[in-house]
Design an enzyme around this catalytic site. Structure first.
Site, PDB file in Angstrom:
ATOM      1  N   ASP A 387     -11.312  14.602  21.070  1.00  0.00           N
ATOM      2  CA  ASP A 387     -12.040  15.183  22.331  1.00  0.00           C
ATOM      3  C   ASP A 387     -11.308  15.176  23.640  1.00  0.00           C
ATOM      4  O   ASP A 387     -11.733  16.121  24.509  1.00  0.00           O
ATOM      5  CB  ASP A 387     -13.323  14.149  22.425  1.00  0.00           C
ATOM      6  CG  ASP A 387     -14.169  14.029  21.130  1.00  0.00           C
ATOM      7  OD1 ASP A 387     -14.137  15.059  20.333  1.00  0.00           O
ATOM      8  OD2 ASP A 387     -14.871  13.207  20.940  1.00  0.00           O
TER       9      ASP A 387
HETATM   10  P1  TAP Z   1     -11.492  11.011  18.972  1.00  0.00           P
HETATM   11  O1  TAP Z   1     -12.084  12.252  19.797  1.00  0.00           O
HETATM   12  O2  TAP Z   1     -12.445  10.286  18.579  1.00  0.00           O
HETATM   13  O3  TAP Z   1     -10.718  11.781  17.848  1.00  0.00           O
HETATM   14  C1  TAP Z   1     -10.026  10.705  16.927  1.00  0.00           C
HETATM   15  C2  TAP Z   1      -9.101  11.654  15.990  1.00  0.00           C
HETATM   16  O4  TAP Z   1      -8.555  10.914  15.158  1.00  0.00           O
HETATM   17  C3  TAP Z   1     -10.128  12.166  14.979  1.00  0.00           C
HETATM   18  O5  TAP Z   1     -10.351  13.691  14.925  1.00  0.00           O
HETATM   19  C4  TAP Z   1      -9.599  11.971  13.580  1.00  0.00           C
HETATM   20  O6  TAP Z   1      -9.344  13.049  12.688  1.00  0.00           O
HETATM   21  C5  TAP Z   1      -8.109  11.290  13.757  1.00  0.00           C
HETATM   22  N1  TAP Z   1      -7.938  10.269  13.037  1.00  0.00           N
HETATM   23  C6  TAP Z   1      -8.759   9.237  12.597  1.00  0.00           C
HETATM   24  N2  TAP Z   1      -8.053   8.219  12.024  1.00  0.00           N
HETATM   25  C7  TAP Z   1      -6.609   8.611  11.924  1.00  0.00           C
HETATM   26  C8  TAP Z   1      -5.573   8.338  11.321  1.00  0.00           C
HETATM   27  N3  TAP Z   1      -5.615   7.185  10.670  1.00  0.00           N
HETATM   28  N4  TAP Z   1      -4.333   8.999  11.313  1.00  0.00           N
HETATM   29  C9  TAP Z   1      -4.596  10.143  12.236  1.00  0.00           C
HETATM   30  N5  TAP Z   1      -5.532  10.443  12.914  1.00  0.00           N
HETATM   31  C10 TAP Z   1      -6.586   9.872  12.470  1.00  0.00           C
HETATM   32  O7  TAP Z   1     -10.490  10.219  19.669  1.00  0.00           O
HETATM   33  P2  TAP Z   1      -9.914  10.565  21.327  1.00  0.00           P
HETATM   34  O8  TAP Z   1      -9.475  11.786  21.556  1.00  0.00           O
HETATM   35  O9  TAP Z   1      -9.125   9.281  21.562  1.00  0.00           O
HETATM   36  O10 TAP Z   1     -11.228  10.379  22.184  1.00  0.00           O
HETATM   37  C11 TAP Z   1     -12.195   9.336  22.361  1.00  0.00           C
HETATM   38  C12 TAP Z   1     -13.565   9.385  22.431  1.00  0.00           C
HETATM   39  O11 TAP Z   1     -14.200   8.393  22.253  1.00  0.00           O
HETATM   40  C13 TAP Z   1     -13.995  10.576  23.391  1.00  0.00           C
HETATM   41  O12 TAP Z   1     -14.945  11.422  23.043  1.00  0.00           O
HETATM   42  C14 TAP Z   1     -14.518   9.426  24.357  1.00  0.00           C
HETATM   43  O13 TAP Z   1     -15.855   9.844  25.294  1.00  0.00           O
HETATM   44  C15 TAP Z   1     -15.265   8.489  23.430  1.00  0.00           C
HETATM   45  N6  TAP Z   1     -15.403   6.943  23.787  1.00  0.00           N
HETATM   46  C16 TAP Z   1     -14.582   6.394  24.209  1.00  0.00           C
HETATM   47  C17 TAP Z   1     -14.642   4.993  24.898  1.00  0.00           C
HETATM   48  C18 TAP Z   1     -13.729   4.597  25.434  1.00  0.00           C
HETATM   49  S1  TAP Z   1     -14.248   3.416  26.654  1.00  0.00           S
HETATM   50  N7  TAP Z   1     -12.212   4.540  25.509  1.00  0.00           N
HETATM   51  C19 TAP Z   1     -15.950   4.906  24.755  1.00  0.00           C
HETATM   52  C20 TAP Z   1     -16.979   5.353  23.981  1.00  0.00           C
HETATM   53  C21 TAP Z   1     -16.764   6.486  23.507  1.00  0.00           C
HETATM   54  P3  TAP Z   1      -9.262  13.057  11.120  1.00  0.00           P
HETATM   55  O14 TAP Z   1     -10.356  12.569  10.611  1.00  0.00           O
HETATM   56  O15 TAP Z   1      -8.863  14.374  10.716  1.00  0.00           O
HETATM   57  O16 TAP Z   1      -7.851  12.029  10.771  1.00  0.00           O
END
Ligand code: TAP
Length: 460
Positions: A387
């Protein structure tokens, strides 16, 4: 100094230590000592409490301290970095329970004559906020720990039910101060305990970090008002600090995710399917690349920007990222890290993760600092992030992440993405960057893929 003023002095010093400790938590360099300062402050506050006039039952108090401290210490030592949010939630819930029981104990221990409004009001607030925070945090813990389904749970007349609970809390709280009957304090406590559960169950697991932060401010508020009821200065100051920090964190997280708090609490983010449909991208397909080719691209680059995300934390590949960084720097490649404020699942997740692997802190650059550098980068290496690099946030007004500031990975000359497959990120949506002609996908678990990359770069 009289005997009675010793606890007051201890509380004052403890409060100062909390404030300085919190200040030092604002930078990873000083955070460890900040934590120690605040812990010393807490020990002083506890010690001061023992010296308060009229204190007794020391054996029971010590037993309670051991019962609380031992599992807390063991859990904190053993917890995995990725399980930190649920641990924070559990501890926050315990804080809420403390405020609830202290206020309740104070109320039940006093005859009604001793409950003038100035003390009854903070006690009632302590009971209500403490209860909501206690059960809400336990539900958040359950969701993140996989004990309760992560999906938003909905039931008929949910909002009406919550409004009814709120009405019960307000009506019985209004009746409580002037009544001898203990039911009027037990009723708002019970309704608030239920409200905590009912308010958090319908929120998706992925939104729990924001919910925890909101509940954190609730606990802070509960502790502060309980401090008013008890005339305890350090509780007022500590509670206010926690409440204010939780509120700031909530606002910052919502801002970085470009979502209003109301949308988090009442919205339906995280309901989208986790496996994104490729159909949304028409006939476009992702282009794969082998680790050996990636190694050549990066090994002969001038500048590589690494973008860590949630997947890196899940795979626990942080030490290998550092190894890759060192192998590239040995070849004269400049390596920097782009840190998005909400990458991962908790505030500062990526900073903590990379600090654990001893990545030098000056190499971690915030979004505003690193974004202008992407167009000079030969390679943007995205590891388990999705994201936070999704260009739909800039271009697609219908996207749930529209307006969220993102890392400009697509501006780099080449983009390499390490992820296991086509899984979506937190927002559950497709990412056009993965279909961009300059993007290459290195499919696999981040740890395994990084191990291969390190070996290949060293072999160049
Ligand atoms: P995300 O958008 O959640 O994407 C993570 C990606 O990692 C997934 O597409 C997944 O694809 C891949 N993944 C998962 N396990 C893996 C592994 N073992 N090896 C390789 N890839 C792996 O992560 P982001 O870009 O860090 O974004 C964070 C999201 O969380 C944002 O939307 C944010 O708003 C939200 N959020 C963040 C927080 C805080 S405070 N940080 C709080 C609430 C929400 P595959 O399944 O294809 O591997």
């Amino acid at each position: 100094m009289t005997r009675a003023s010793v606890p007051e002095a201890a509380f004052l010093i403890a409060s100062l230590l909390f404030i300085f400790g919190l200040k030092r938590l604002s930078s990873p360099r000083t955070a460890r000592s900040g934590n120690t300062l605040a812990a010393i402050g807490m020990a002083l506050a506890l010690g001061g409490t023992f010296l308060l006039p009229g204190m007794g039952h020391f054996g029971w108090i010590l037993l309670a301290i051991v019962i609380g401290a031992l599992p807390g210490w063991l859990l904190a030592r053993r917890v995995k970095m990725t399980a930190m949010p649920q641990m924070v939630s559990l501890f926050n819930g315990m804080g809420g329970a403390c405020a609830l029981f202290i206020s309740l104990g104070e109320w039940l221990g006093k005859p009604s004559g001793g409950r003038e409004l100035g003390r009854a009001f903070p006690m009632l607030l302590g009971v209500v906020f403490g209860s909501v925070s206690f059960t809400g945090s336990l539900v958040a813990f359950g969701k993140l720990q996989g004990l309760i389904t992560e999906k938003p749970l909905r039931w008929p007349l949910q909002k009406t039910g919550n409004a009814l609970l709120l009405a019960v809390i307000l009506a019985s709280s209004a009746a409580a101060p002037s009544s001898q009957n203990e039911i009027w304090i037990l009723l708002p406590a019970a309704a608030a305990l239920l409200l905590g559960v009912a308010q958090v169950l319908p929120i998706g697991g992925a939104d729990m970090p924001v919910v925890i932060s909101v509940l954190n401010s609730c606990t802070g508020l509960a502790a502060a008002v309980t401090g008013f009821a008890m005339h305890n200065m350090s509780m007022i100051i500590a509670g206010t600090l926690v409440g204010a920090a939780g509120s700031f964190l909530t606002v910052l997280m919502c801002k970085a995710m470009n979502r209003s708090l109301a949308k988090v609490i009442f919205g339906s983010f995280g309901l989208a399917p986790k496996e994104a449909s490729a159909a949304a991208q028409g006939d476009l397909s992702m282009r794969e690349i082998a680790a050996s080719e990636c190694a050549v691209m990066m090994g002969y680059a001038r500048k590589v920007i690494i973008i860590p995300g949630y997947g890196l934390a899940v795979a626990q590949g942080q030490h290998l990222v550092h190894d890759l960084d060192e192998a590239l720097e040995k070849r004269g490649v400049e390596v920097k890290y782009a840190i998005h404020p909400v990458a991962g699942r908790m505030p500062g997740h990526m900073n903590v993760l990379l600090a654990e692997a001893d990545v030098p802190y000056p190499k971690l650059l915030d979004m505003e600092e690193i974004n202008p550098e992407f167009d000079q980068a030969d390679v943007a290496l995205i590891i388990g992030a999705n994201d936070v690099v999704n260009p739909a946030a800039r271009t697609d007004a219908a996207s749930p992440i529209y307006g969220m500031p993102i890392l400009n990975a697509d501006k780099a000359k080449n983009v390499i993405v390490i992820k296991r497959g086509r899984g979506a990120g937190f927002a559950g949506i497709e990412n056009g960057l993965f279909y961009n002609p300059k993007t290459r996908m290195l499919f696999g678990d981040a740890k395994k893929a990084l191990q291969e990359l390190v070996t290949e770069v060293k072999a160049l």
